[in-house]
Design an enzyme around this catalytic site. Structure first.
Site, PDB file in Angstrom:
ATOM      1  CD  GLN A  50      14.755 -19.401 -16.751  1.00 40.49           C
ATOM      2  OE1 GLN A  50      14.948 -18.995 -15.615  1.00 40.49           O
ATOM      3  NE2 GLN A  50      15.339 -18.837 -17.803  1.00 40.49           N
ATOM      4  CB  SER A  51      16.776 -25.332 -12.239  1.00 39.45           C
ATOM      5  OG  SER A  51      17.013 -25.717 -10.899  1.00 39.45           O
ATOM      6  CG  ASN A  52      13.334 -21.042  -9.218  1.00 38.30           C
ATOM      7  OD1 ASN A  52      13.578 -19.953  -9.709  1.00 38.30           O
ATOM      8  ND2 ASN A  52      12.185 -21.685  -9.427  1.00 38.30           N
TER       9      ASN A  52
END
Ligand SMILES: *Cc1c(COP(=O)(O)O)cnc(C)c1O
Length: 336
Positions: free
Chosen positions: A75-77
Site C-alpha cells: 500500500q505504498s503512497n
C-alpha cells in the site's frame, strides 16, 4: 540556501495550508495543535512524496530517462504518487511491491493505492518480505536497459539527498507561514519511515537557524536505527547543498514506541487517532503512517509532554488512500 540551483518541476500545490485544529486541541486540553496539510499537495490525492518527486523527476528528466523504477510496500503512497507524475511527464513507471505484511485481504492487495497504481497504468511486480529491493530495482534497470530503455531508479520513499530537498523547501515554507502569522512553533511532529521527510525538514530548519525541534514518530525501525538513518541522510543532504555540518546528531530525534506489531499493522492507538481526527476535525489519516504519527503525538500530549500554551505542528504526510485497503481494521456497525 538557494534551492533554485537544483532542477525542479513544479507540480505540487504549494504552499500547503497551515491550520489550527481547535476541537482536537480542546479535546486533549492543549497544547495548541496546528496541522500542516501535506496531505493536500495535489498530486493524485496528495501526500509527502509529491514534494520529493518535484526534485527527483526533474533529475530523471535531465538525465534523459524514459522510464522510472521505484519500490515500496503493497500500500505504498510513494508508488501511487510516482505512477501519477510519470504519466503526466510521459515516462514509463515500473513499481516493485514488497509484501511486508503478508496480509491476504483482497482490499489490502487490490484496493487503495494498489488500485490507483493500476489506474495509472504502472506495471506492478510483487516480492516477498525481506527481498533486497534495491538489488531487485538494479536488476530490473539492467533488463530495461538491455531492451533499449533508459531507466532511472527512484529509491523507496524517494528518500535520498535529491528527494530530501523537497522537505528542505517545506521547512522554509513552514517558517514563512509561521512568521507571517506570528506563530511561535515549539515542535514539529510527523511520521517518519524511509527518513527523507525528517532529514529534509531537520536540515532546512537547522540551516535557517530556526531552532524549531522536530520529532519523528517511527513506523518501522527501532529508535537507534531510525535516528541514525535520518542523521546520515541529513549529512548527505547538507553536503549536497553545500552546507556541510549544519545538522548536529542531537537535532535528530525519533520516538519509535508507536509501531505496534510492525510496519503496516495499525495498533489500537493508530485506529483511535484516525477516529479522533475524523470525528473532531474531519481530517483523514492513514493506518500505516500518519495514524501512527498522530497516535504518538496524542499519547505524548496525554502524558503531559507539552504545556497548554505551547504550539505544536503536526505535519500531515498524507496516505488516506490506503484506508480503502484497511476496511477490516475498523469495527463499524452494519446498517441494514
Ligand atoms: C512515506 C510516508 C511517510 C514517511 O515519510 P519518509 O520520508 O519515508 O520518512 C509518512 N507518511 C506517509 C503517508 C507516507 O506515505
Amino acid at each position: 540556501m538557494h534551492l533554485a540551483r537544483f532542477p525542479r518541476h513544479h507540480f505540487a500545490h504549494l504552499p500547503t495550508p497551515l491550520e489550527p485544529m481547535k476541537r482536537l486541541s480542546e479535546h486533549l486540553g492543549g497544547p495548541n495543535i496546528w496541522i500542516k496539510r501535506d496531505d493536500c499537495t495535489g498530486l493524485a490525492g496528495g501526500g509527502n512524496k509529491t514534494r520529493k518527486l518535484e526534485f527527483l523527476m526533474a533529475d530523471a528528466v535531465e538525465r534523459g530517462a524514459d522510464t522510472v523504477i521505484t519500490q515500496g510496500a503493497t500500500q505504498s503512497n510513494h508508488a501511487r504518487q510516482t505512477a501519477a507524475i510519470a504519466t503526466k511527464l510521459g515516462l514509463g513507471c515500473h513499481i516493485l511491491l514488497e509484501d511486508r505484511t503478508g496480509m491476504e485481504d483482497a482490499d489490502y492487495n487490490y484496493n487503495g493505492n494498489v488500485m490507483l497504481d493500476q489506474l495509472f497504468g504502472a506495471p506492478l511486480t510483487k516480492f516477498p518480505a525481506g527481498t533486497d529491493m534495491n538489488a531487485a530495482m538494479e536488476q530490473m534497470a539492467e533488463e530495461l536497459g538491455e531492451s533499449g530503455k533508459n531507466p532511472y531508479i527512484i529509491p523507496g520513499g524517494g528518500s535520498n539527498e535529491i528527494g530530501a530537498l523537497g522537505y528542505v523547501n517545506c521547512a522554509l515554507e513552514l517558517l514563512t507561514q509561521a512568521n507571517d502569522r506570528s506563530l511561535r512553533i515549539d515542535e514539529v511532529i510527523h511520521a517518519t519511515g524511509s527518513a527523507g521527510t525528517q532529514a529534509g525538514l531537520v536540515t532546512g530548519l537547522a540551516a535557517s537557524n530556526s531552532r524549531i525541534p522536530v520529532l519523528g514518530i517511527g513506523v518501522r525501525a527501532p529508535q537507534d536505527a531510525q535516528e541514525s538513518n535520518v542523521f546520515k541522510l541529513c549529512e548527505r543532504t547538507a553536503d549536497f547543498m553545500g552546507i556541510p555540518g549544519s545538522v548536529k546528531r542531537e537535532d535528530v530525534r525519533a520516538n519509535c514506541n508507536y509501531v505496534g506489531k510492525g510496519y503496516g499493522f495499525p495498533a489500537a492507538g493508530t485506529i483511535e487517532a484516525i477516529e479522533l481526527f475524523a470525528n473532531l476535525e474531519g481530517i483523514l489519516l492513514d493506518p500505516v503512517y500518519s495514524g501512527k504519527g498522530a497516535a504518538g503525538m496524542i499519547d505524548l500530549i496525554r502524558q503531559g509532554h507539552y504545556s497548554k500554551h505551547q504550539n505544536i505542528v503536526f505535519l500531515h504526510t498524507g496516505g488516506a488512500q490506503a484506508l480503502f485497503g484497511y476496511r477490516t481494521a475498523f469495527d463499524f456497525p452494519s446498517y441494514d
